[in-house]
Scaffold this motif. Structure first.
Motif, PDB file in Angstrom:
ATOM      1  N   ASP A 109       0.797 -39.666   0.256  1.00  0.00           N
ATOM      2  CA  ASP A 109       0.071 -38.559  -0.390  1.00  0.00           C
ATOM      3  C   ASP A 109      -1.004 -39.066  -1.332  1.00  0.00           C
ATOM      4  N   TYR A 164       4.952 -27.362  -2.622  1.00  0.00           N
ATOM      5  CA  TYR A 164       4.664 -27.786  -1.256  1.00  0.00           C
ATOM      6  C   TYR A 164       5.153 -26.764  -0.240  1.00  0.00           C
ATOM      7  N   TYR A 167      -1.043 -28.892   6.089  1.00  0.00           N
ATOM      8  CA  TYR A 167      -1.218 -30.156   5.356  1.00  0.00           C
ATOM      9  C   TYR A 167      -2.664 -30.277   4.874  1.00  0.00           C
ATOM     10  N   GLY A 224      -0.585 -30.849  -1.920  1.00  0.00           N
ATOM     11  CA  GLY A 224       0.218 -29.719  -1.515  1.00  0.00           C
ATOM     12  C   GLY A 224      -0.349 -28.347  -1.819  1.00  0.00           C
ATOM     13  N   VAL A 258      14.170 -32.209  -6.669  1.00  0.00           N
ATOM     14  CA  VAL A 258      13.527 -31.261  -5.774  1.00  0.00           C
ATOM     15  C   VAL A 258      14.000 -29.866  -6.150  1.00  0.00           C
ATOM     16  N   ASN A 273       7.639 -34.748   2.733  1.00  0.00           N
ATOM     17  CA  ASN A 273       7.270 -33.362   2.991  1.00  0.00           C
ATOM     18  C   ASN A 273       6.737 -33.260   4.423  1.00  0.00           C
ATOM     19  N   SER A 326       4.407 -35.783   8.599  1.00  0.00           N
ATOM     20  CA  SER A 326       5.333 -36.103   7.514  1.00  0.00           C
ATOM     21  C   SER A 326       4.614 -36.936   6.461  1.00  0.00           C
ATOM     22  N   TYR A 332       9.037 -28.235   4.844  1.00  0.00           N
ATOM     23  CA  TYR A 332      10.392 -28.596   4.446  1.00  0.00           C
ATOM     24  C   TYR A 332      10.407 -30.032   3.931  1.00  0.00           C
ATOM     25  N   MET A 333      11.537 -30.401   3.323  1.00  0.00           N
ATOM     26  CA  MET A 333      11.683 -31.729   2.753  1.00  0.00           C
ATOM     27  C   MET A 333      12.698 -32.557   3.540  1.00  0.00           C
TER      28      MET A 333
END
Length: 437
Positions: free
Chosen positions: A230, A159, A185, A239, A96, A178, A84, A162-163
């Motif tokens: 990130d 990306y 990833y 992403g 989003v 994400n 995550s 899923y969010m």
């Protein structure tokens, strides 16, 4: 400045400099604040788990949430554990966009709403509830799609996966996370932390280091609802938008491979360039890590590129609250390995003594780097008129793998597809490469 002060400073500074090389390229620095935290943390202690237990742990497909556990299925079973990534945290409002048809799902797996591709959701906090386009939901929900590839867009980037949307823990605002399999990833990390035109072995080495770093730091931001960030607080992840065929290949060809020391994943730190020599961990973060030892780099223009920073002499005394600057005490910089109390093996500055009319102050190299925005702590001083010029080398903290150094090694052995293992063993002493899935 009078002649007496100048002569005093010249004696203390040691004006002779290392040879200068022109800057030909620049790579963003990867491990910063989180690297410092991780080296000083209990993550370096042995957990007494076997390689079998490690494999079992990372193959577990579960994501912890504030409302329980959400199971994720990896149909192929070869993409590693889910990770995550915090994309936004504490923001007042986030948008989003669904690139595919998607659903809003509760933490227990209940489908709450469905939307068509192209739908833009505005995510906000409304008291103790989460608001999506002014529709209230519980404090944590998930946006999911059944399609592969790019699924959502946040911050102008696409990306996979899923969010996860949630109320920011302990702060106002919302958090956007994400979640996706580790291998996917890495598709977004390797091109963000390297240059896709680099040699194959350099990209492979980066893939293994990044995979190891991610596993080592799983749960690093658990209280915030994600594992890693990130940005450079963890490692840079851009992403699906960052993916390239060359870096995807490097990830795929090293799938499941990580670096271990005595059977445990290492803290695989890396940086842009060591400036000719990397450093022992205790000389940077204060703790000795057996696999983070100083090593020599390839002698290439990129590795030995120089940089400089000019600071008015009059401002230094003010910045350090020592009055008018009288002298600076620091051993002269030489090519590594060095053996002085104020410099590390590579020549990186451990501490500097600034003497002024109102006393003296001892400043660490890291503090000076932060204070003046320096690229590294591998530097020396020179005086030009009324200015102090800081001449330096390297980019980053100097621990672990030098990315430009890895590329320099790869250039000489491009025909050997396994040479990335030699690169990794050079920069991470005493480690093994293990395939864990």
């Amino acid at each position: 400045m009078n002649k007496k002060i100048l002569l005093t400073m010249m004696v203390c500074l040691g004006i002779t400099m290392m040879p200068s090389f022109s800057m030909q390229a620049k790579v963003a620095e990867s491990t910063k604040q989180s690297a410092s935290k991780s080296i000083k943390s209990k993550n370096i202690e042995a957990t007494k788990k076997t390689d079998k237990n490690l494999s079992n742990k990372i193959n577990k497909k579960e994501i912890a949430t504030n409302k329980g556990t959400m199971k994720i299925t990896d149909k192929k079973g070869t993409l590693g554990p889910d990770i995550s990534v915090g994309l936004l945290s504490g923001t007042t409002s986030a948008q989003v966009t669904g690139i595919q048809d998607f659903s809003v799902v509760s933490a227990t797996g209940k489908k709450l709403a469905a939307f068509k591709a192209g739908t833009i959701l505005t995510v906000e906090r409304k008291g103790a509830s989460l608001s999506l386009n002014n529709q209230s939901y519980d404090h944590t929900v998930f946006l999911k799609t059944d399609k592969n590839g790019a699924a959502f867009m946040v911050k102008g980037k696409k990306y996979r996966g899923y969010m996860k949307l949630l109320l920011t823990n302990g702060k106002s605002g919302v958090t956007v996370v994400n979640t996706l399999p580790l291998e996917e990833y890495l598709y977004g990390v390797v091109p963000s932390e390297s240059i896709s035109t680099w040699k194959e072995n350099a990209l492979k080495a980066q893939a293994v280091a990044a995979r190891t770093y991610a596993l080592k730091h799983m749960g690093g931001y658990a209280s915030s609802g994600y594992d890693v960030t990130d940005n450079t607080s963890s490692q840079v992840y851009n992403g699906f938008s960052a993916e390239t065929s060359a870096t995807d290949k490097a990830v795929d060809s090293t799938k499941g491979e990580i670096l271990t020391y005595q059977g445990q994943p290492i803290d695989a730190l890396f940086h842009a360039s060591g400036g000719g020599y990397t450093e022992d961990s205790e000389n940077v973060w204060g703790m000795s890590i057996p696999y983070l030892r100083a090593v020599k780099e390839e002698d290439t223009p990129e590795v030995k590129s120089s940089w400089n920073k000019t600071i008015p002499l009059s401002s230094i005394g003010t910045d350090l609250s020592i009055g008018q600057l009288k002298s600076i005490k620091l051993s002269r910089l030489k090519s590594g390995p060095m053996k002085t109390s104020d410099r590390g093996v590579s020549g990186r500055v451990k501490q500097v003594v600034f003497v002024g009319s109102k006393g003296q102050k001892i400043i660490t190299g890291n503090a000076l780097r932060d204070m003046y925005g320096l690229r590294s702590t591998l530097f020396d001083f020179n005086i030009e008129g009324k200015n102090l010029v800081i001449n330096g080398y390297g980019f980053g903290h100097g621990l672990g793998m030098s990315q430009w150094g890895a590329e320099a090694m790869a250039r000489k052995h491009d025909d050997d597809k396994e040479y990335y293992k030699t690169i990794l063993s050079h920069y991470y002493k005493g480690t093994d490469i293990k395939k864990i899935y």
